[in-house]
Design an enzyme around this catalytic site. Structure first.
Site, PDB file in Angstrom:
ATOM      1  N   ARG A  92       0.831  -1.201   0.000  1.00  0.00           N
ATOM      2  CA  ARG A  92       0.000   0.000   0.000  1.00  0.00           C
ATOM      3  C   ARG A  92       0.870   1.256   0.000  1.00  0.00           C
ATOM      4  O   ARG A  92       0.536   2.266  -0.623  1.00  0.00           O
ATOM      5  CB  ARG A  92      -0.925   0.006   1.219  1.00  0.00           C
ATOM      6  CG  ARG A  92      -1.715   1.298   1.367  1.00  0.00           C
ATOM      7  CD  ARG A  92      -2.683   1.261   2.535  1.00  0.00           C
ATOM      8  NE  ARG A  92      -3.341   2.548   2.701  1.00  0.00           N
ATOM      9  CZ  ARG A  92      -4.360   2.773   3.532  1.00  0.00           C
ATOM     10  NH1 ARG A  92      -4.827   1.793   4.285  1.00  0.00           N
ATOM     11  NH2 ARG A  92      -4.906   3.975   3.630  1.00  0.00           N
ATOM     12  N   ASN A 146     -11.095  -4.594  -0.576  1.00  0.00           N
ATOM     13  CA  ASN A 146     -11.070  -3.499  -1.541  1.00  0.00           C
ATOM     14  C   ASN A 146     -10.143  -3.793  -2.713  1.00  0.00           C
ATOM     15  O   ASN A 146      -9.281  -4.663  -2.622  1.00  0.00           O
ATOM     16  CB  ASN A 146     -10.602  -2.219  -0.835  1.00  0.00           C
ATOM     17  CG  ASN A 146     -11.709  -1.569  -0.035  1.00  0.00           C
ATOM     18  OD1 ASN A 146     -12.832  -1.450  -0.497  1.00  0.00           O
ATOM     19  ND2 ASN A 146     -11.388  -1.147   1.176  1.00  0.00           N
ATOM     20  N   CYS A 168     -19.538  -2.316   1.836  1.00  0.00           N
ATOM     21  CA  CYS A 168     -18.611  -1.290   2.324  1.00  0.00           C
ATOM     22  C   CYS A 168     -19.325  -0.512   3.416  1.00  0.00           C
ATOM     23  O   CYS A 168     -20.485  -0.126   3.245  1.00  0.00           O
ATOM     24  CB  CYS A 168     -18.188  -0.363   1.194  1.00  0.00           C
ATOM     25  SG  CYS A 168     -17.122   1.004   1.733  1.00  0.00           S
ATOM     26  N   ASP A 169     -18.652  -0.259   4.512  1.00  0.00           N
ATOM     27  CA  ASP A 169     -19.304   0.414   5.640  1.00  0.00           C
ATOM     28  C   ASP A 169     -19.084   1.924   5.643  1.00  0.00           C
ATOM     29  O   ASP A 169     -19.434   2.599   6.614  1.00  0.00           O
ATOM     30  CB  ASP A 169     -18.832  -0.185   6.959  1.00  0.00           C
ATOM     31  CG  ASP A 169     -17.345   0.028   7.211  1.00  0.00           C
ATOM     32  OD1 ASP A 169     -16.640   0.474   6.289  1.00  0.00           O
ATOM     33  OD2 ASP A 169     -16.885  -0.256   8.332  1.00  0.00           O
ATOM     34  N   HIS A 198     -16.998   3.939  -2.926  1.00  0.00           N
ATOM     35  CA  HIS A 198     -16.214   5.136  -2.618  1.00  0.00           C
ATOM     36  C   HIS A 198     -16.407   6.212  -3.686  1.00  0.00           C
ATOM     37  O   HIS A 198     -15.505   7.012  -3.953  1.00  0.00           O
ATOM     38  CB  HIS A 198     -14.713   4.803  -2.480  1.00  0.00           C
ATOM     39  CG  HIS A 198     -14.399   4.010  -1.271  1.00  0.00           C
ATOM     40  ND1 HIS A 198     -13.123   3.565  -0.965  1.00  0.00           N
ATOM     41  CD2 HIS A 198     -15.184   3.553  -0.257  1.00  0.00           C
ATOM     42  CE1 HIS A 198     -13.140   2.877   0.167  1.00  0.00           C
ATOM     43  NE2 HIS A 198     -14.390   2.857   0.615  1.00  0.00           N
ATOM     44  N   TYR A 258     -15.005  10.196  -0.224  1.00  0.00           N
ATOM     45  CA  TYR A 258     -13.910   9.750  -1.084  1.00  0.00           C
ATOM     46  C   TYR A 258     -13.912  10.451  -2.445  1.00  0.00           C
ATOM     47  O   TYR A 258     -12.903  10.398  -3.174  1.00  0.00           O
ATOM     48  CB  TYR A 258     -13.957   8.237  -1.294  1.00  0.00           C
ATOM     49  CG  TYR A 258     -13.334   7.430  -0.185  1.00  0.00           C
ATOM     50  CD1 TYR A 258     -12.017   6.996  -0.264  1.00  0.00           C
ATOM     51  CD2 TYR A 258     -14.059   7.110   0.959  1.00  0.00           C
ATOM     52  CE1 TYR A 258     -11.441   6.260   0.754  1.00  0.00           C
ATOM     53  CE2 TYR A 258     -13.495   6.370   1.981  1.00  0.00           C
ATOM     54  CZ  TYR A 258     -12.185   5.951   1.877  1.00  0.00           C
ATOM     55  OH  TYR A 258     -11.613   5.218   2.891  1.00  0.00           O
ATOM     56  N   ARG A 278      -0.714   7.659   4.552  1.00  0.00           N
ATOM     57  CA  ARG A 278      -1.637   6.928   5.431  1.00  0.00           C
ATOM     58  C   ARG A 278      -1.088   5.543   5.780  1.00  0.00           C
ATOM     59  O   ARG A 278      -1.278   5.060   6.894  1.00  0.00           O
ATOM     60  CB  ARG A 278      -2.993   6.807   4.750  1.00  0.00           C
ATOM     61  CG  ARG A 278      -4.058   6.066   5.554  1.00  0.00           C
ATOM     62  CD  ARG A 278      -4.407   6.765   6.843  1.00  0.00           C
ATOM     63  NE  ARG A 278      -5.468   6.055   7.558  1.00  0.00           N
ATOM     64  CZ  ARG A 278      -5.789   6.273   8.827  1.00  0.00           C
ATOM     65  NH1 ARG A 278      -5.152   7.207   9.523  1.00  0.00           N
ATOM     66  NH2 ARG A 278      -6.761   5.590   9.396  1.00  0.00           N
TER      67      ARG A 278
END
Length: 436
Positions: A92, A146, A168-169, A198, A258, A278
């Site tokens: 990531r 994701n 997705c929450d 998103h 998003y 992040r």
């Protein structure tokens, strides 16, 4: 009959919240066994220590298994909660930092960083679904992995009959923030939302206690008062501050936060630290906490300091399982093939819309009205770029990948797209399919 649950991506920092939520819901969703499955044995072992401690603390007799073996993980299970992260936080970091190097958005699920993650996720997720089809063909997969629309499209193509719910929450997080900020009770709400994962907007927020759509007053409050974000970490507080600007600039709808990565990519890049993203925050926060907590438990000291709690992330996916198991026909925002639910969007788009969930699976709800051209235009471009990326995966096509990266709305031109694609391809050589 008690159910057997596998948490795929068992080493994730979200696992304790899911397990504690499962324990809270035993009257509706009785479980005899939880299996933690992860290809990272060290992280899975650390999480096993934490979960055993939590089960003991809660006086639960649920059996716990931690494994890196797919057969042991999936054979004869009833539900799989998937939260795998192919390549881990380490990859990531490349998804975030390489795009920033070229002056474009570097993010986990959005932009070309999301596409890089998507190519990794498709490969790892489809391999896992193959194991599930072999060892537990009747199991339900409840997917948090994701990027959701890309995963959903890939699974639809390769395993069209598999029993999967893609969830997705983030809409829950948005609604909870609105309720917290302005004094609402979201349990009174019937929300209509449409978009991609998103990448969407609220069409209406009907409050049954007030017997009206309260979205206009929510929009006014967001613009005039702003959100209360003191309880959030700095990254999320910044994200919702920019969401306030989105609502001010485009005040007809409440957007998914998003969308900032597509509407204001210049602001995102200007405020990003290309040396500390992040991913680094998570390494220094959530991942460090897992290791420290596991070591604390192993040393058998200060066990009261183990402070994991049930959370909305865990509750959402458990609520879906309960609705399937007990045929409750409850309403959720889920990711499904469009098939006319959004009338003026292409039929084969994978969209996020309200759905009912029962023992038969997911039943999408039609919006029954066309969406605005502004939203439709943004979505059509994003759908096309995501479909090209999935084409690239299945066809091993560098050309389709380049088209996908070029069409992504966070990328200014094909020159930048090619440079970023080539560098990400080099970093992901062990994780992507070969692109030729």
């Amino acid at each position: 009959m008690d159910k057997v649950i596998t948490i795929a991506g068992g080493g994730s920092g979200y696992t304790p919240g899911i397990v504690l939520t499962l324990l809270k819901n035993q009257s509706d969703f009785s479980i005899s066994e939880i299996r933690l499955y992860d290809i990272d044995n060290v992280r899975n072992s650390d999480m096993e220590v934490i979960i055993r401690h939590l089960l003991k603390k809660e006086k639960s007799n649920i059996r716990l298994v931690a494994t890196i073996d797919p057969q042991e993980a999936f054979e004869s299970v009833d539900f799989i909660f998937s939260q795998i992260r192919v390549g881990g936080i380490e990859m990531r970091e490349f998804d975030e930092k390489i795009p920033l190097k070229y002056g474009i958005v570097g993010q986990e699920t959005c932009g070309v960083g999301g596409f890089s993650y998507g190519l990794r996720s498709m490969k790892g997720f489809l391999e896992m679904v193959g194991y599930i089809q072999k060892y537990a063909p009747d199991a339900w997969i409840l997917n948090y992995t994701n990027p959701e629309t890309i995963i959903s499209e890939a699974v639809r193509r390769k395993f069209p009959e598999i029993k999967i719910v893609n969830a997705c929450d983030q809409t829950i997080a948005i609604e909870e923030l609105i309720a917290h900020s302005f004094g609402y009770d979201r349990r009174n709400w019937i929300t209509n939302y449409y978009g991609l994962n998103h990448f969407g907007w609220y069409q209406s927020i009907y409050d049954i206690s007030k017997k009206k759509d309260i979205m206009p007053e929510i929009i006014e409050k967001i613009i005039t008062q702003g959100f209360k974000t003191d309880h959030l970490d700095l990254s999320w507080a910044k994200a919702f501050k920019l969401m306030e600007r989105m609502v001010t600039d485009f005040p007809e709808h409440v957007p998914n936060n998003y969308l900032e990565y597509y509407l204001y990519p210049n602001l995102i890049v200007e405020n990003a630290d290309p040396k500390y993203t992040r991913a680094n925050e998570i390494m220094d926060g959530r991942l460090k906490k897992i290791k420290e907590t596991a070591n604390l438990i192993r040393s058998a000291s200060s066990l009261e300091d183990v402070d994991y709690d049930s959370d909305s992330h865990g509750q959402y996916i458990v609520d879906i399982a309960v609705s399937i198991l007990n045929n409750l026909n409850r309403r959720f925002m889920l990711i499904v093939p469009n098939k006319g639910a959004i009338p003026n969007l292409r039929e084969d788009a994978v969209v996020e819309i309200p759905c009912y969930v029962n023992s038969n699976g997911v039943e999408p709800i039609s919006l029954r009205k066309e969406i605005p051209d502004f939203h439709k235009g943004l979505m059509e471009a994003q759908v096309a770029s995501e479909k090209l990326l999935v084409d690239a995966f299945f066809e091993n096509s560098y050309q389709k990948a380049l088209q996908a990266f070029t069409l992504n709305q966070s990328v200014p031109n094909a020159v930048v797209a090619k440079k970023v694609l080539d560098e990400l391809m080099e970093k992901n050589v062990d994780y992507w399919v070969e692109l030729t």
